[in-house]
Design a protein around this motif. Sequence first.
Motif, PDB file in Angstrom:
ATOM      1  N   ILE A 146      -8.008   2.065   1.492  1.00 14.29           N
ATOM      2  CA  ILE A 146      -7.171   1.001   1.255  1.00 14.29           C
ATOM      3  C   ILE A 146      -5.612   1.220   1.244  1.00 14.29           C
TER       4      ILE A 146
ATOM      5  N   ASN B 139       0.865  -5.077   5.248  1.00 16.51           N
ATOM      6  CA  ASN B 139       0.911  -3.448   5.344  1.00 16.51           C
ATOM      7  C   ASN B 139       0.863  -3.358   6.827  1.00 16.51           C
ATOM      8  N   THR B 140      -0.177  -3.771   7.541  1.00 21.16           N
ATOM      9  CA  THR B 140      -0.478  -3.753   9.089  1.00 21.16           C
ATOM     10  C   THR B 140       0.765  -3.921   9.658  1.00 21.16           C
TER      11      THR B 140
ATOM     12  N   THR C 261     -12.737  -5.031   7.592  1.00 24.38           N
ATOM     13  CA  THR C 261     -12.444  -6.292   6.508  1.00 24.38           C
ATOM     14  C   THR C 261     -13.439  -7.171   6.821  1.00 24.38           C
TER      15      THR C 261
ATOM     16  N   LEU D 280      -9.677  -2.371  11.995  1.00 21.01           N
ATOM     17  CA  LEU D 280      -9.336  -2.988  10.690  1.00 21.01           C
ATOM     18  C   LEU D 280     -10.107  -4.538  10.450  1.00 21.01           C
TER      19      LEU D 280
ATOM     20  N   GLN E   5      -4.010   3.044   3.383  1.00 22.88           N
ATOM     21  CA  GLN E   5      -3.794   3.262   4.932  1.00 22.88           C
ATOM     22  C   GLN E   5      -3.414   4.603   5.046  1.00 22.88           C
TER      23      GLN E   5
ATOM     24  N   GLN F 158       0.643  -1.377   0.115  1.00 26.74           N
ATOM     25  CA  GLN F 158      -0.060   0.091   0.010  1.00 26.74           C
ATOM     26  C   GLN F 158       0.942   1.180  -0.147  1.00 26.74           C
TER      27      GLN F 158
ATOM     28  N   GLY G 231      -9.062  -6.088   0.660  1.00 23.96           N
ATOM     29  CA  GLY G 231      -8.095  -4.932   0.736  1.00 23.96           C
ATOM     30  C   GLY G 231      -6.379  -4.916   0.707  1.00 23.96           C
TER      31      GLY G 231
ATOM     32  N   GLN H 118      -4.609  -5.613   3.239  1.00 26.84           N
ATOM     33  CA  GLN H 118      -4.238  -4.947   4.580  1.00 26.84           C
ATOM     34  C   GLN H 118      -3.121  -5.745   5.266  1.00 26.84           C
TER      35      GLN H 118
END
Length: 506
Positions: free
Chosen positions: A387, A300-301, A344, A340, A389, A48, A295, A297
């Motif tokens: 998306i 990246n999270t 999601t 999150l 972030q 992202q 998404g 995520q």
Amino acid sequence: MKQSEVLIVGAGPSGLVLALWLKAFGVGVRIVDAASGPGTTSRALAVQARTLELYRQLDLAQAVVDAGHPIEFFNLWAEGKHRARIPLGAIGAGLTPYPFFFIYPQDRHEQLLVERLAAAGLEVERSTTLAGFEERGDLVEARLVDGNGREEVCAARYLIGCDGAHSKVRNVMGVGFPGGTYRQVFYVADIEGDSPALNGELNIDLDEADLLAVFATAPQGRGRLVGTVRDDRAEQAETLQFSDVSQRAIDNLMISVRMVNWFSTYRVHHRVAEHFRRGRAFLVGDAGHIHSPAGGQGMNTGIGDAINLAWKLAAVLHKQAPEELLDSYEAERLPFAQRLVHTTDRAFSFLTADGPVAEIVRTGIVPRLMPLVGKLPAAREFLFRTISQTLVHYRTAPLNAGHAGKVHGGDRLPWVQFDGGDNFAPLPRLGWQVHVYGEVGAELATWCALHGVALRRYDWNEACAEAGLARDAVYLLRPDTYVGLAAGTPSVALLDDYLRANGLRL
């Protein structure tokens, strides 16, 4: 007994990024992993925009962009019929230097991180597992077992669990991992072949009972298929082959498969640990939160977790901040993980819902509505911000304070372009910095010089106002480039108060 300031257990993307950032801060690190080598399957795909912004601070972003693949179009199919081709392109233009949706398979991503870590003088210790650990005073004593069964004890100031959903670190910490598992069984396959859906774009086919997604991993002929295992075959998910589940992909999307590079079945979980810290042990990435892949995520999270924690560990270890600073890691990242998972979960539940109403919505209404929504600038911006972030903020966390213009302490600094550059240019070395958009007073310049804080002044322009910045205001940026303090003028007393309140010595 070996010693290290920080012991990282797990060398996936989160652990590798944590190690890289700690090395950049001059922290002594040791990183171990149970696997014999880096991952060889693509697993997580999406990188992202916010991750790329953070990567830019260590000169990683361009290497990722050069090796990856932007998604220019989103194709929507319904029951095998192509219904819409929605342009994405630079969907986040004006918001970030990376205004696109981007694919960079995890195996290549990990390899890049391993190479950068080796160049920084740190190798991952492979085939090494954590048997257990105990806190003793101001140290954690961890028992490690190598591939030959030899056990050693490593003493570290802090232990970080980056060891995934079945985290040994989390289990030893005694932290609960509440949540659940969706009933559906999914398959994933990385393939090479021919199809209108292997066109370098994102393709999603909505059917009466489930969905099929094709994520391009190259401009042409390569992609990842994600689909639902239907009917009673879900009972034998562990023994299924690609040929058992591929007929819908072949029929609906006309996929002719030349090679299957990887195939697996899995269930999707949604869980968040009750705590991200207990004493001198911390959880990062999947060890602390897992959720649906909607998404892109997850990885990246975890990377965001790692960078948030890295600068705080470095500040405490270098005696630039009190131990209490580490409490802000959970205060900032745990609420985000909870939000999150909730978001999601809703998206995933919609895409996989059963029943006649859900079927009508999925195959009739959505294909007609999506092309119209995709043309609305506000909808496109909201989709990208969510998306990418770039909406992540820590306004309610105790470490952040003040506001100037529309920017609050805890916000991601708005991105602004100027002649010859932008305001996201990295510092020569990671650290705190002050931004002023307009004029800098002598008192502020003296304060920055006295504290060794980089001072960056930018000429005020209309783009600054559009981004929500305030003219001549002071923005104190943390080492992870989030705003710690936003203050109007005069501001030096507010800066001193901020440092004093948080026990910071810059």
